[in-house]
Design a protein around this motif. Structure first.
Motif, short mmCIF file in Angstrom:
data_model
loop_
_atom_site.label_atom_id
_atom_site.label_comp_id
_atom_site.label_asym_id
_atom_site.label_seq_id
_atom_site.Cartn_x
_atom_site.Cartn_y
_atom_site.Cartn_z
N THR A 1 2.94 -0.59 -12.35
CA THR A 1 1.88 -0.08 -13.22
C THR A 1 0.55 -0.24 -12.49
O THR A 1 0.25 -1.34 -12.00
CB THR A 1 1.86 -0.84 -14.56
N PHE A 2 -0.22 0.82 -12.45
CA PHE A 2 -1.49 0.82 -11.73
C PHE A 2 -2.65 0.53 -12.67
O PHE A 2 -2.72 1.10 -13.76
CB PHE A 2 -1.71 2.17 -11.04
N SER A 3 -3.58 -0.35 -12.23
CA SER A 3 -4.79 -0.61 -13.01
C SER A 3 -6.01 0.06 -12.38
O SER A 3 -6.97 0.38 -13.07
CB SER A 3 -5.02 -2.11 -13.18
N ASN A 4 -5.98 0.27 -11.07
CA ASN A 4 -7.04 0.99 -10.35
C ASN A 4 -6.38 1.92 -9.34
O ASN A 4 -5.36 1.55 -8.74
CB ASN A 4 -7.99 0.04 -9.60
N PHE A 5 -6.98 3.08 -9.14
CA PHE A 5 -6.44 4.00 -8.14
C PHE A 5 -7.55 4.92 -7.66
O PHE A 5 -8.15 5.65 -8.46
CB PHE A 5 -5.30 4.85 -8.73
N ASN A 6 -7.87 4.86 -6.36
CA ASN A 6 -8.95 5.67 -5.81
C ASN A 6 -8.69 5.91 -4.31
O ASN A 6 -9.08 5.10 -3.47
CB ASN A 6 -10.30 4.98 -6.02
N LEU A 7 -8.01 7.03 -4.00
CA LEU A 7 -7.72 7.41 -2.63
C LEU A 7 -8.41 8.73 -2.32
O LEU A 7 -8.68 9.52 -3.23
CB LEU A 7 -6.21 7.60 -2.42
N GLU A 8 -8.66 8.98 -1.03
CA GLU A 8 -9.24 10.26 -0.64
C GLU A 8 -8.24 11.36 -1.02
O GLU A 8 -7.11 11.39 -0.52
CB GLU A 8 -9.53 10.29 0.86
N ASN A 9 -8.66 12.24 -1.91
CA ASN A 9 -7.78 13.27 -2.46
C ASN A 9 -7.24 14.20 -1.38
O ASN A 9 -8.00 14.73 -0.56
CB ASN A 9 -8.53 14.07 -3.53
N SER A 10 -5.94 14.37 -1.38
CA SER A 10 -5.21 15.27 -0.48
C SER A 10 -5.18 14.82 0.99
O SER A 10 -4.68 15.56 1.83
CB SER A 10 -5.77 16.70 -0.56
N TYR A 11 -5.70 13.63 1.29
CA TYR A 11 -5.67 13.13 2.67
C TYR A 11 -5.00 11.76 2.77
O TYR A 11 -4.38 11.45 3.78
CB TYR A 11 -7.08 13.06 3.26
N ASP A 12 -5.18 10.94 1.76
CA ASP A 12 -4.57 9.61 1.75
C ASP A 12 -3.57 9.57 0.59
O ASP A 12 -3.87 10.06 -0.51
CB ASP A 12 -5.64 8.52 1.58
N PHE A 13 -2.40 8.96 0.83
CA PHE A 13 -1.31 9.04 -0.16
C PHE A 13 -0.60 7.70 -0.32
O PHE A 13 -0.47 6.93 0.62
CB PHE A 13 -0.26 10.06 0.29
N LEU A 14 -0.09 7.49 -1.54
CA LEU A 14 0.83 6.41 -1.83
C LEU A 14 2.12 7.05 -2.33
O LEU A 14 2.10 7.88 -3.23
CB LEU A 14 0.27 5.47 -2.90
N TYR A 15 3.23 6.65 -1.71
CA TYR A 15 4.56 7.12 -2.10
C TYR A 15 5.35 5.93 -2.62
O TYR A 15 5.29 4.84 -2.04
CB TYR A 15 5.31 7.73 -0.91
N VAL A 16 6.12 6.13 -3.69
CA VAL A 16 6.96 5.09 -4.25
C VAL A 16 8.39 5.62 -4.31
O VAL A 16 8.63 6.70 -4.85
CB VAL A 16 6.49 4.66 -5.66
N TYR A 17 9.33 4.84 -3.75
CA TYR A 17 10.74 5.24 -3.65
C TYR A 17 11.63 4.29 -4.44
O TYR A 17 11.38 3.08 -4.49
CB TYR A 17 11.20 5.24 -2.19
N ASP A 18 12.69 4.83 -5.02
CA ASP A 18 13.71 4.05 -5.73
C ASP A 18 14.80 3.66 -4.74
O ASP A 18 15.85 4.28 -4.66
CB ASP A 18 14.30 4.88 -6.88
N GLY A 19 14.53 2.63 -3.96
CA GLY A 19 15.46 2.19 -2.92
C GLY A 19 14.70 1.55 -1.78
O GLY A 19 13.48 1.34 -1.86
N SER A 20 15.40 1.30 -0.68
CA SER A 20 14.82 0.54 0.43
C SER A 20 14.35 1.40 1.59
O SER A 20 13.88 0.86 2.59
CB SER A 20 15.84 -0.47 0.94
#
Length: 187
Positions: free
Chosen positions: A45-64
């Protein structure tokens, strides 16, 4: 996130490399694996989120690994909805480009424990396979097993979740699967 590679804690807080108050760095490619063991679901669960739009990314995967099911691709400054990895393992990958950095993200993860005994079950596509041909045994066990032991009835065994096995002689064999989780086992 970039200074540590993994956590086995059942709950925790994760930040980008800038920490809770600083900006993340440019040109980052960081991975963080959450593997609490004996747990089923991991929810972030995210409480803050501020990345450069369309250039910096966070990916979350269900697995290793990045070949696991992708749960989230996030960029920009909208706080993403919570996501849950039901495999018992969650991989986060953060990537930033060569310029412009922002305050990043703060997220908390929680887990749900396994409380039930596994139910061992498998299937295979061919009842009478051709001699010396590999037979695929597909695990269909319930209640989140995390270890397996398969006895093929001919003296060979495997600890793989979905093993292949070739029989070297004509006969009738009784195959036995034992599925384990942190609380019990079933065969």
């Amino acid at each position: 996130m970039c200074s540590s590679l993994s956590a086995t804690d059942t709950n925790g807080t994760i930040y980008d490399a800038g920490g809770p108050t600083g900006n993340y760095s440019n040109n980052q490619n960081c991975k963080f694996l959450i593997t609490p063991g004996c747990n089923v679901g991991i929810t972030i669960t995210f409480s803050n989120f501020n990345l450069e739009n369309s250039y910096d990314f966070l990916y979350v995967y269900d697995g290793s690994s990045t070949s696991s099911r992708l749960l989230l691709t996030a960029t920009g400054n909208s706080i993403p909805s919570s996501v849950t990895a039901n495999s018992g393992t969650m991989l986060l990958v953060f990537m930033s480009d060569l310029s412009v950095s922002y305050t990043g993200f703060i997220a908390n993860w929680t887990t749900q424990k396994v409380h039930t005994k596994p139910i061992a079950y498998f299937n295979f596509p061919t009842i009478n396979p051709p001699f010396n041909s590999p037979v695929f045994f597909r695990d269909m066990s319930l209640n989140y097993p995390n270890r397996w032991h398969c006895d093929f009835g001919d003296g060979d065994t495997s600890n793989l979740q979905n093993p292949y096995h070739s029989y070297k002689q004509y006969d009738t064999f009784t195959v036995k699967l034992i599925a384990f989780n942190c609380h019990a086992k079933d065969s």
